[in-house]
Design a protein around this motif. Structure first.
Motif, short mmCIF file in Angstrom:
data_model
loop_
_atom_site.label_atom_id
_atom_site.label_comp_id
_atom_site.label_asym_id
_atom_site.label_seq_id
_atom_site.Cartn_x
_atom_site.Cartn_y
_atom_site.Cartn_z
N ARG A 146 -27.86 15.49 27.75
CA ARG A 146 -28.56 14.96 29.00
C ARG A 146 -27.92 15.70 30.29
O ARG A 146 -28.79 16.11 31.07
CB ARG A 146 -28.20 13.35 29.07
CG ARG A 146 -28.68 12.30 28.19
CD ARG A 146 -28.25 11.09 28.36
NE ARG A 146 -28.85 10.30 27.17
CZ ARG A 146 -28.33 8.96 27.32
NH1 ARG A 146 -27.86 8.27 28.14
NH2 ARG A 146 -28.76 8.17 26.27
N VAL A 147 -26.75 16.06 30.12
CA VAL A 147 -26.00 16.48 31.51
C VAL A 147 -26.68 17.86 32.11
O VAL A 147 -26.92 18.04 33.23
CB VAL A 147 -24.54 16.53 31.56
CG1 VAL A 147 -23.99 17.02 32.47
CG2 VAL A 147 -24.02 15.25 31.45
N HIS A 148 -26.95 18.72 31.19
CA HIS A 148 -27.40 20.11 31.52
C HIS A 148 -28.89 20.15 31.01
O HIS A 148 -29.47 21.38 31.03
CB HIS A 148 -26.59 21.12 30.69
CG HIS A 148 -25.16 20.93 30.76
ND1 HIS A 148 -24.72 20.97 32.17
CD2 HIS A 148 -24.13 20.61 30.04
CE1 HIS A 148 -23.31 21.05 32.15
NE2 HIS A 148 -22.96 20.54 30.84
N ALA A 149 -29.50 19.08 30.90
CA ALA A 149 -30.94 19.15 30.37
C ALA A 149 -31.94 19.97 31.44
O ALA A 149 -32.82 20.65 30.94
CB ALA A 149 -31.49 17.82 30.20
N HIS A 150 -31.61 19.89 32.58
CA HIS A 150 -32.36 20.62 33.56
C HIS A 150 -32.28 22.19 33.46
O HIS A 150 -33.13 22.94 34.10
CB HIS A 150 -31.96 20.07 34.89
CG HIS A 150 -30.60 20.58 35.31
ND1 HIS A 150 -29.68 19.61 35.04
CD2 HIS A 150 -30.09 21.58 36.01
CE1 HIS A 150 -28.43 20.10 35.42
NE2 HIS A 150 -28.59 21.37 35.93
N GLY A 151 -31.39 22.67 33.02
CA GLY A 151 -31.08 23.97 32.59
C GLY A 151 -30.91 25.04 33.54
O GLY A 151 -30.74 26.36 33.27
N VAL A 152 -31.06 24.70 34.97
CA VAL A 152 -30.71 25.70 36.05
C VAL A 152 -29.54 25.80 36.69
O VAL A 152 -29.20 24.49 37.30
CB VAL A 152 -32.17 25.59 36.91
CG1 VAL A 152 -31.94 26.52 37.98
CG2 VAL A 152 -33.32 25.92 36.13
N TYR A 153 -28.82 26.45 36.94
CA TYR A 153 -27.63 26.67 37.59
C TYR A 153 -27.34 27.69 38.67
O TYR A 153 -28.00 28.72 38.38
CB TYR A 153 -26.38 26.41 37.02
CG TYR A 153 -26.12 25.16 36.13
CD1 TYR A 153 -25.66 24.17 36.98
CD2 TYR A 153 -26.47 24.92 34.82
CE1 TYR A 153 -25.40 22.92 36.33
CE2 TYR A 153 -26.27 23.63 34.17
CZ TYR A 153 -25.75 22.72 35.11
OH TYR A 153 -25.73 21.37 34.46
N ASP A 154 -26.55 27.64 39.62
CA ASP A 154 -26.19 29.04 40.31
C ASP A 154 -25.21 29.40 39.48
O ASP A 154 -25.03 30.75 39.65
CB ASP A 154 -25.66 28.70 41.68
CG ASP A 154 -26.79 27.96 42.62
OD1 ASP A 154 -27.80 28.67 42.82
OD2 ASP A 154 -26.84 26.95 43.08
N LEU A 155 -24.39 28.90 38.90
CA LEU A 155 -23.08 29.51 38.19
C LEU A 155 -22.70 28.44 37.14
O LEU A 155 -22.76 27.22 37.13
CB LEU A 155 -21.78 29.72 39.15
CG LEU A 155 -20.73 30.09 38.72
CD1 LEU A 155 -20.92 31.71 38.22
CD2 LEU A 155 -19.36 29.95 39.85
N GLU A 156 -22.29 29.00 36.10
CA GLU A 156 -21.47 28.05 34.91
C GLU A 156 -20.15 28.60 34.55
O GLU A 156 -19.85 29.75 34.71
CB GLU A 156 -22.62 28.14 33.74
CG GLU A 156 -23.78 27.62 33.90
CD GLU A 156 -24.87 27.47 32.73
OE1 GLU A 156 -24.26 26.75 31.89
OE2 GLU A 156 -25.84 28.16 32.71
N CYS A 157 -19.44 27.65 34.19
CA CYS A 157 -17.94 27.82 33.84
C CYS A 157 -17.74 27.08 32.41
O CYS A 157 -18.16 26.08 32.30
CB CYS A 157 -17.07 27.48 34.77
SG CYS A 157 -17.07 27.88 36.31
#
Length: 194
Positions: A146-157
């Motif tokens: 659920r947490v990353h379901a939106h799929g759009v980030y400026d940056l991922e770690c």
């Protein structure tokens, strides 16, 4: 005759570094490192801290969800208020429900939000939960999809391969050259067109 009141200039909106990840993904550890290395001073506002402020009274089971939702909505507005007053904020949150993202998109200044996804494999999250002993077993696994379901980030770690200090440095080094439109601006456009 009353002398004119001095008014302080309206501060620029403070930047919001929004750390989104499951329980035990390393949000608080990375936030602590960011506060150590970022200039100027930043404030760490964590959703868990807002839940911890609640009085320790029994809440009937049928009212727990509404209580949690009100707390989360208040947290979003507290972050927005701090930023509106010119304070840079590191926001530590779990976007495990779609309405939380939608509410943040409504109340936070989209161009001033740096949305950072903190990813970690399920097995490592489970190991961390067990090692900590202060988390509900299986909470991170429940939030995982659920947490990353939106799929759009400026940056991922990747918080499994990189230490909190390495993640914080990566975020710091990204800030001066982050592209526009921001992830929040793109998400607003995407979700409003649905």
């Amino acid at each position: 005759m009353t002398p004119p009141q001095e008014s302080s200039p309206r501060p620029a909106t403070g930047r919001i570094i929004f750390l989104n990840g499951t329980s035990s993904s390393g949000k608080s550890s990375i936030a602590a490192e960011l506060l150590r290395i970022l200039e100027p001073s930043h404030y760490h506002l964590a959703v868990d801290a807002f839940h911890a402020m609640r009085s320790k009274r029994h809440i009937p089971p049928d009212l727990v969800d509404a209580e949690i939702d009100r707390t989360v909505k208040g947290f979003h507005r507290a972050v927005a208020g701090m930023a509106a007053a010119g304070n840079p904020v590191v926001m530590d949150h779990i976007l495990s429900k779609r309405w939380r993202l939608l509410d943040c998109l409504d109340v936070l200044p989209a161009r001033d939000v740096v949305l950072v996804g903190l990813r970690c494999p399920r097995a490592e999250l489970l190991r961390r939960e067990q090692a900590r002993g202060d988390r509900t077993p299986g909470m991170a696994a429940l939030q995982f999809d659920r947490v990353h379901a939106h799929g759009v980030y400026d940056l991922e770690c990747d918080t499994h391969t990189d230490s909190p200090a390495e993640c914080a440095r990566r975020i710091r080094d990204f800030l001066p050259s982050r592209p526009t439109p921001t992830a929040f601006e793109r998400l607003r456009r995407m979700l409003r067109s649905e």
